[in-house]
Design a protein around this motif. Structure first.
Motif, mmCIF file in Angstrom:
data_model
loop_
_atom_site.group_PDB
_atom_site.id
_atom_site.type_symbol
_atom_site.label_atom_id
_atom_site.label_comp_id
_atom_site.label_asym_id
_atom_site.label_seq_id
_atom_site.Cartn_x
_atom_site.Cartn_y
_atom_site.Cartn_z
ATOM 1 N N GLN A 1 8.730 22.624 -0.129
ATOM 2 C CA GLN A 1 9.559 21.731 0.672
ATOM 3 C C GLN A 1 9.111 21.721 2.138
ATOM 4 N N GLU A 2 8.677 22.861 2.629
ATOM 5 C CA GLU A 2 8.219 22.964 4.024
ATOM 6 C C GLU A 2 7.132 21.912 4.307
ATOM 7 N N TYR A 3 6.221 21.755 3.351
ATOM 8 C CA TYR A 3 5.140 20.781 3.532
ATOM 9 C C TYR A 3 5.685 19.355 3.468
ATOM 10 N N VAL A 4 6.645 19.128 2.572
ATOM 11 C CA VAL A 4 7.250 17.797 2.475
ATOM 12 C C VAL A 4 7.839 17.422 3.833
ATOM 13 N N ASP A 5 8.629 18.322 4.400
ATOM 14 C CA ASP A 5 9.298 18.041 5.674
ATOM 15 C C ASP A 5 8.293 17.774 6.788
ATOM 16 N N PHE B 1 5.075 11.244 -2.275
ATOM 17 C CA PHE B 1 4.546 12.579 -2.496
ATOM 18 C C PHE B 1 4.021 12.695 -3.917
ATOM 19 N N ASP B 2 2.786 13.155 -4.000
ATOM 20 C CA ASP B 2 2.124 13.317 -5.280
ATOM 21 C C ASP B 2 2.387 14.761 -5.716
ATOM 22 N N ASP B 3 3.601 15.002 -6.176
ATOM 23 C CA ASP B 3 4.036 16.400 -6.366
ATOM 24 C C ASP B 3 4.040 16.809 -7.834
ATOM 25 N N THR B 4 2.830 16.864 -8.412
ATOM 26 C CA THR B 4 2.748 17.196 -9.836
ATOM 27 C C THR B 4 2.299 18.631 -10.088
ATOM 28 N N ASN B 5 2.013 19.361 -9.018
ATOM 29 C CA ASN B 5 1.530 20.733 -9.202
ATOM 30 C C ASN B 5 2.525 21.728 -8.608
ATOM 31 N N PRO B 6 3.528 22.153 -9.412
ATOM 32 C CA PRO B 6 4.652 22.917 -8.856
ATOM 33 C C PRO B 6 4.251 24.233 -8.223
ATOM 34 N N THR B 7 3.117 24.813 -8.627
ATOM 35 C CA THR B 7 2.828 26.154 -8.115
ATOM 36 C C THR B 7 2.291 26.152 -6.690
ATOM 37 N N LYS B 8 1.803 25.014 -6.211
ATOM 38 C CA LYS B 8 1.202 25.003 -4.878
ATOM 39 C C LYS B 8 2.028 24.228 -3.858
ATOM 40 N N GLU B 9 3.142 23.679 -4.306
ATOM 41 C CA GLU B 9 3.838 22.736 -3.435
ATOM 42 C C GLU B 9 5.148 23.304 -2.916
ATOM 43 N N THR C 1 0.840 -1.195 0.000
ATOM 44 C CA THR C 1 0.000 0.000 0.000
ATOM 45 C C THR C 1 0.876 1.247 0.000
ATOM 46 N N ARG C 2 0.252 2.385 -0.107
ATOM 47 C CA ARG C 2 1.009 3.639 -0.046
ATOM 48 C C ARG C 2 0.117 4.735 0.521
ATOM 49 N N PHE C 3 0.768 5.763 1.045
ATOM 50 C CA PHE C 3 0.070 6.993 1.416
ATOM 51 C C PHE C 3 0.596 8.077 0.478
ATOM 52 N N PRO C 4 -0.297 8.697 -0.317
ATOM 53 C CA PRO C 4 0.161 9.601 -1.377
ATOM 54 C C PRO C 4 -0.217 11.066 -1.170
ATOM 55 N N PRO C 5 0.338 11.747 -0.184
ATOM 56 C CA PRO C 5 -0.055 13.143 0.046
ATOM 57 C C PRO C 5 0.463 14.081 -1.041
ATOM 58 N N GLU C 6 -0.312 15.123 -1.284
ATOM 59 C CA GLU C 6 0.190 16.203 -2.122
ATOM 60 C C GLU C 6 0.822 17.219 -1.173
ATOM 61 N N PRO C 7 2.082 17.607 -1.395
ATOM 62 C CA PRO C 7 2.730 18.501 -0.422
ATOM 63 C C PRO C 7 2.274 19.952 -0.575
ATOM 64 N N ASN C 8 0.982 20.176 -0.390
ATOM 65 C CA ASN C 8 0.448 21.533 -0.526
ATOM 66 C C ASN C 8 -0.248 21.985 0.751
ATOM 67 N N GLY C 9 0.091 21.361 1.868
ATOM 68 C CA GLY C 9 -0.500 21.753 3.143
ATOM 69 C C GLY C 9 -0.049 20.765 4.199
ATOM 70 N N TYR C 10 -0.524 20.985 5.424
ATOM 71 C CA TYR C 10 -0.159 20.086 6.515
ATOM 72 C C TYR C 10 -1.187 18.960 6.607
ATOM 73 N N LEU C 11 -0.780 17.858 7.159
ATOM 74 C CA LEU C 11 -1.697 16.717 7.293
ATOM 75 C C LEU C 11 -2.717 16.981 8.393
ATOM 76 N N HIS C 12 -3.916 16.436 8.201
ATOM 77 C CA HIS C 12 -4.956 16.566 9.220
ATOM 78 C C HIS C 12 -5.434 15.177 9.661
ATOM 79 N N ILE C 13 -6.395 15.183 10.576
ATOM 80 C CA ILE C 13 -6.858 13.930 11.162
ATOM 81 C C ILE C 13 -7.425 12.974 10.099
ATOM 82 N N GLY C 14 -7.978 13.545 9.000
ATOM 83 C CA GLY C 14 -8.459 12.693 7.902
ATOM 84 C C GLY C 14 -7.307 11.934 7.262
ATOM 85 N N HIS C 15 -6.180 12.611 7.092
ATOM 86 C CA HIS C 15 -5.006 11.926 6.557
ATOM 87 C C HIS C 15 -4.541 10.832 7.511
#
Ligand code: ATP
Ligand code: MG
Length: 563
Positions: free
Chosen positions: A82-86, A72-80, A36-50
């Motif tokens: 490194q801070e979110y990745v970390d 990381f589902d990082d296909t949208n460069p304008t919203k993503e 399995t995988r967890f595929p977040p988009e790095p465009n914000g912080y994780l929440h309880i749903g995640h």
């Protein structure tokens, strides 16, 4: 909890529908691996749903001896960023998700995805389209009307290849051309009406820099990334159900490893909003102090609030996994942390709203040395030294002048047990000119087994030694919204109208002295009050600030009724 609790009362928890699918697959083929995988988009912080998604994906991999990837589902460069990745990496690992050496980025697959796009062009299954976004929408049709073929749909393969190369080389402006899959403009499923695979976007990417000026769409990226990583069960939320035919189409046409997509219901909680866009708005407009504000249901916020990974995992376990959307009562989340902290948190005495009590028969300057247990059940937690001098503080609401019969705390002429010390009897009530009670004079009896006037003392209250007590800021947090469904608003309103004006109350409390040198992040039960954590951000050495994680009981419903 109630009967919704999956598996309650049975020796083996009932299997959720995803486990049932996997069990059936494995019964047919014993070589099936659960990956399995967890595929977040790095465009914000994780929440309880995640957290629900992480617990589900990681939990399945662990249960079946399989693997779990963080991608990381990082296909949208304008919203993503490194801070979110970390922060996401940190939060997933705090929660206990273990991806071992399998940390991936969809952007690592950009070369492969580009090659696959060329494959599809060569097979005549993708074409370059010159329609603008607006025109494309018009051609797309609606749920009740079929779409129309793009005038560029039948471009020769050679021309498509040439234009795609030019797109990649940066010859075209943003939005001027797209690469689209050639599927079916009349499909009842809008996702299959020649979806976009690549668009032109001259933007710097947080990992690939300026290498690309074309970026793949979510739909063209997600399934292929799953495939590259050898994922077997691609678990996502229900909104993706009608993307599944497209997920399947790409993998079939490319003839590559084909994971199975399974959709489950996303988590919704009462008294909260969950979308990243709304969480971002709360932060940007200053309704909360930041992503880690303890009222936010981000993992950061919950951590700072004093939630433990164990509590969040227990919560995710209990709410289970379903195929239909529903909203979980916030009380479930609060119960989970209460239960966990009840086991692990040491007890301390803290008075939030102090009332001075003078113990008239205790000599001043000669405090009693007492030892009180740190935990009522866990003997190993040991005891600590507490002193009691002539003056102590008790909670103002533990005294009542005109008390009803059933009030077993302190009242004029009445007696109460002071936790770990003895019995105090209220002899005199001292008031200021305005009639406010400012002090009680009591007599103290160190014999904790005593009967007073032949009657057993029923109430026990907490207290702190007035001479030894330290002042500390205590933040009493409550629900951020004061109605169950803050997103239910009339057209003229917004969810912000439902912010709870009393979601944070700050008091100066009296601490027992042992609490002044705690570590940031340490959690305690303040006896009879609630669970509190030393704030990890604002506490200073010797000067902690405490955040209320949760009250001892669910008082929300009651307080609401009182208004
Ligand atoms: P939002 O729509 O709030 O911006 P998202 O779903 O787009 O969030 P992602 O970073 O793409 O955010 O989510 C990563 C994973 O977490 C996805 O697989 C998604 O399905 C899952 N997820 C997101 N929100 C929830 C939720 N409320 N309950 C369960 N899973 C969720
Ligand atoms: Mg998403």
């Amino acid at each position: 909890m109630d009967s919704e609790n999956p598996g309650e009362g049975t020796s083996r928890p009932s299997r959720n529908f995803i486990q049932q699918i996997i069990d059936a697959d494995r019964a047919n083929d014993s070589t099936v691996v659960v990956h399995t995988r967890f595929p977040p988009e790095p465009n914000g912080y994780l929440h309880i749903g995640h957290a629900k998604s992480i617990c589900l994906n990681f939990g399945l991999a662990r249960e079946y001896g399989g693997n779990f990837n963080l991608r990381f589902d990082d296909t949208n460069p304008t919203k993503e960023e490194q801070e979110y990745v970390d922060s996401i990496i940190d939060d997933v690992s705090w929660l206990g998700g273990d991806w071992e050496d399998r940390l991936f980025f969809a952007s690592d697959y950009f070369d492969q995805l580009h090659e696959w796009a060329i494959d599809l062009i060569k097979q005549g299954k993708a074409y370059i389209c010159d329609l603008s976004a607006d025109e494309m929408r018009k051609y797309r049709g609606t749920l009740t009307e079929p779409g129309k073929n793009s005038p560029f749909r039948d471009r020769p393969i050679e021309e498509n290849l040439k234009l795609f190369a030019q797109m990649k080389a940066g010859d075209f402006a943003d939005g001027s051309r797209t690469l689209r899959a050639k599927i079916d403009m009349a499909s009842p499923n809008l996702n299959l009406r020649d979806p976009v695979m690549y668009r032109v976007k001259h933007a710097h990417h947080h990992r690939t820099g300026d290498k690309w000026c074309i970026y793949p769409s979510y739909d063209f990226t997600h399934g292929q990334s799953d495939s590259i990583e050898g994922i077997t069960y691609s678990i996502c939320t229900l909104e993706f159900e009608n993307h599944r035919p497209l997920y399947d189409w790409f993998l079939e046409e490319l003839d590559v490893h084909h994971p199975r997509q399974i959709e489950f219901a996303r988590l919704n909680l009462t008294y909260s909003v969950m979308s990243k866009r709304k969480l971002l708005q709360l932060v940007q407009e200053g309704h909360v102090a930041g992503w880690d504000d303890p009222r936010m249901l981000t993992i950061r916020g919950l951590r700072r609030r004093g939630y433990t990974p164990e509590a969040l995992r227990a919560f995710c376990d209990r709410i289970g996994v379903a195929k239909f959307n529903s909203t979980i009562d916030m009380a479930w989340l609060e119960d989970a942390v209460r239960e966990d902290l009840n086991e692990r948190a040491e007890r301390r005495m803290v008075v939030l709203d102090p009332l001075r009590v003078v113990l008239s028969n205790v000599e001043s300057g000669k405090p009693m040395e007492l030892q009180v247990p740190n935990h009522p059940k866990n003997v190993e937690a040991g005891k600590r030294d507490v002193t009691m001098g002539r003056e102590i503080f008790i909670e103002r609401n533990d005294f009542m002048e005109d008390a009803p019969k059933k009030f077993f705390r302190l009242k004029p002429g009445g007696s109460v047990r002071l936790r770990g010390a003895g019995i105090a009897t209220c002899d005199e009530v001292v008031k200021d000119a305005s009639g406010t009670v400012i002090e009680l004079k009591c007599s103290f009896n160190p014999d904790t087994t005593a009967l007073v006037d032949g009657k057993k003392v029923k109430g026990t209250i907490h207290w702190v030694d007035a001479n030894m007590a330290a002042d500390a800021e205590v933040r009493l947090y409550d629900h951020l919204f004061d109605i169950e469904s803050p997103e239910d608003v009339p057209e003229s309103g917004t969810f912000l109208d439902n912010l709870n004006p009393r979601s944070l109350e700050v008091v100066t409390a009296k601490l027992e002295p042992s609490l002044t040198n705690v570590e940031p992040g340490e959690t305690f039960q303040f006896e009879r009050v609630g669970y509190f954590v030393a704030d990890a951000v604002d506490s200073k050495p010797g000067k902690p600030i405490f955040n209320r994680t949760v009250t001892l009981r669910d008082t929300w419903g009651k307080e609401q009724r009182k208004g």
